[in-house]
Design an enzyme around this catalytic site. Sequence first.
Site, short mmCIF file in Angstrom:
data_model
loop_
_atom_site.label_atom_id
_atom_site.label_comp_id
_atom_site.label_asym_id
_atom_site.label_seq_id
_atom_site.Cartn_x
_atom_site.Cartn_y
_atom_site.Cartn_z
CB SER A 20 -0.94 0.00 1.21
OG SER A 20 -0.19 -0.12 2.41
NE ARG A 21 1.58 3.28 4.95
CZ ARG A 21 2.63 3.26 5.77
NH1 ARG A 21 3.59 4.16 5.64
NH2 ARG A 21 2.73 2.37 6.73
CG ASP A 69 -1.04 -8.34 11.13
OD1 ASP A 69 0.11 -8.69 10.81
OD2 ASP A 69 -1.31 -7.77 12.20
CE1 TYR A 161 13.26 -3.13 9.55
CE2 TYR A 161 15.53 -2.37 9.33
CZ TYR A 161 14.27 -2.58 8.79
OH TYR A 161 14.04 -2.23 7.47
CB ALA A 163 17.61 -9.96 15.36
CE LYS A 165 13.47 -5.65 7.13
NZ LYS A 165 12.35 -6.09 6.29
CB ILE A 194 14.47 3.53 0.65
CG1 ILE A 194 15.54 2.47 0.34
CG2 ILE A 194 13.58 3.82 -0.56
CD1 ILE A 194 16.52 2.81 -0.78
P1 NAP Z 1 6.57 1.90 4.86
O1 NAP Z 1 6.59 3.06 3.96
O2 NAP Z 1 6.39 2.12 6.32
O3 NAP Z 1 5.48 0.84 4.35
C1 NAP Z 1 5.32 -0.37 5.02
C2 NAP Z 1 4.28 -1.19 4.32
O4 NAP Z 1 4.15 -2.47 5.00
C3 NAP Z 1 2.89 -0.56 4.33
O5 NAP Z 1 2.24 -0.91 3.14
C4 NAP Z 1 2.22 -1.26 5.52
O6 NAP Z 1 0.80 -1.29 5.44
C5 NAP Z 1 2.79 -2.65 5.39
N1 NAP Z 1 2.75 -3.42 6.63
C6 NAP Z 1 3.37 -3.14 7.80
N2 NAP Z 1 3.10 -4.10 8.69
C7 NAP Z 1 2.30 -5.00 8.07
C8 NAP Z 1 1.69 -6.21 8.48
N3 NAP Z 1 1.85 -6.72 9.71
N4 NAP Z 1 0.93 -6.89 7.58
C9 NAP Z 1 0.77 -6.40 6.31
N5 NAP Z 1 1.31 -5.27 5.88
C10 NAP Z 1 2.08 -4.57 6.75
O7 NAP Z 1 7.96 1.06 4.75
P2 NAP Z 1 9.01 1.02 3.56
O8 NAP Z 1 10.07 1.99 3.87
O9 NAP Z 1 8.31 1.05 2.26
O10 NAP Z 1 9.63 -0.43 3.81
C11 NAP Z 1 9.27 -1.55 2.98
C12 NAP Z 1 10.22 -2.69 3.31
O11 NAP Z 1 11.56 -2.29 3.03
C13 NAP Z 1 10.20 -3.11 4.77
O12 NAP Z 1 10.36 -4.50 4.87
C14 NAP Z 1 11.38 -2.40 5.35
O13 NAP Z 1 11.86 -3.04 6.50
C15 NAP Z 1 12.35 -2.48 4.19
N6 NAP Z 1 13.39 -1.47 4.22
C16 NAP Z 1 13.10 -0.14 4.20
C17 NAP Z 1 14.13 0.79 4.23
C18 NAP Z 1 13.89 2.28 4.17
O14 NAP Z 1 14.87 3.04 4.36
N7 NAP Z 1 12.68 2.75 3.93
C19 NAP Z 1 15.45 0.34 4.31
C20 NAP Z 1 15.72 -1.02 4.34
C21 NAP Z 1 14.69 -1.93 4.30
P3 NAP Z 1 -0.12 -0.18 6.26
O15 NAP Z 1 0.29 1.14 5.76
O16 NAP Z 1 -1.51 -0.54 5.92
O17 NAP Z 1 0.21 -0.39 7.70
#
Ligand code: NAP
Length: 253
Positions: A20-21, A69, A161, A163, A165, A194
């Site tokens: 979604s995001r 979820d 986090y 652990a 990842k 990101i």
């Molecule tokens: P984000 O913008 O916070 O988006 C997180 C997404 O995951 C949202 O769509 C959220 O849905 C969904 N979500 C969270 N908990 C959930 C659950 N229990 N069940 C189903 N959906 C769930 O995060 P992002 O930055 O895009 O991160 C995406 C992935 O990349 C994650 O795994 C994160 O750990 C990884 N990552 C991100 C970064 C960074 O710098 N952004 C760096 C390294 C790795 P809702 O909005 O409906 O809650």
Amino acid sequence: MTTSAFNVAARPVALVSGGSRGIGRAIVTRLAEDGYDVAFCYRTRPDAADQTAEVAARHGARTLVRRVDVTDSALTRDFVAAAEAELGALDVVVTAAGITRNQPLALMDDTQWQDVVRTNLDGTYHLCRAALPFLIKRQKGAIITMSSIAGVYGSVMQTNYSAAKAGVIGFTRALAKEYGKLGVRANAVAPGFIDTDMMASMNPATRDKHRKNIPLGRFGEPEEVADLVSFLVSDRAGYITGQVVGIDGGLAI
Ligand code: NAP
């Protein structure tokens, strides 16, 4: 909710958690552009999910959007089964759902630990476990798991986090070894910083400090991660499996 933009037969099908995001949304959009129909789930924000589905539909994709979820094994299994039933045979699975709950270890409580491990690691297991039988049946499939630079090197305030990842990396490599001969590839993506909502809580001084440490001098965009995923799931990456692919502007050097 299922939308039917075009009724085109034989489009490949992708399933994305956390679509979604942020990075997940960019991946849904990119895969829709690439010609996939896309099932994706989210946890709390139906408004954001609707926006993502609209963009995907504009690229001609049929979408299946569910509030699921990923910490719930049964709900995740039902979601995967619904995607196969409504969109067709799964080709691609991406586990993008993730959360952070930052805290120094000495102050961390059990809920902060468990929420992060359950979402990032158990959620990855639940989705892949549910999807794998469908991929094996077709002897073809590409799985992308979302790790992080924190999972490779560890990150301050993020023992939970890091652990989870790191667990995602071990999980992905084992999966690649177990199912390569059955036609299933599995790779982990390890982003650095990101620019998504996940980083929004960071204050400007901390953002600046982190940015200065990045050789390319900027944060990454979700679309750049989506481009990498688009390549890794494609046949152009047909000999790549069990890898951890960093995308971090050189931060890990
Ligand atoms: P984000 O913008 O916070 O988006 C997180 C997404 O995951 C949202 O769509 C959220 O849905 C969904 N979500 C969270 N908990 C959930 C659950 N229990 N069940 C189903 N959906 C769930 O995060 P992002 O930055 O895009 O991160 C995406 C992935 O990349 C994650 O795994 C994160 O750990 C990884 N990552 C991100 C970064 C960074 O710098 N952004 C760096 C390294 C790795 P809702 O909005 O409906 O809650």
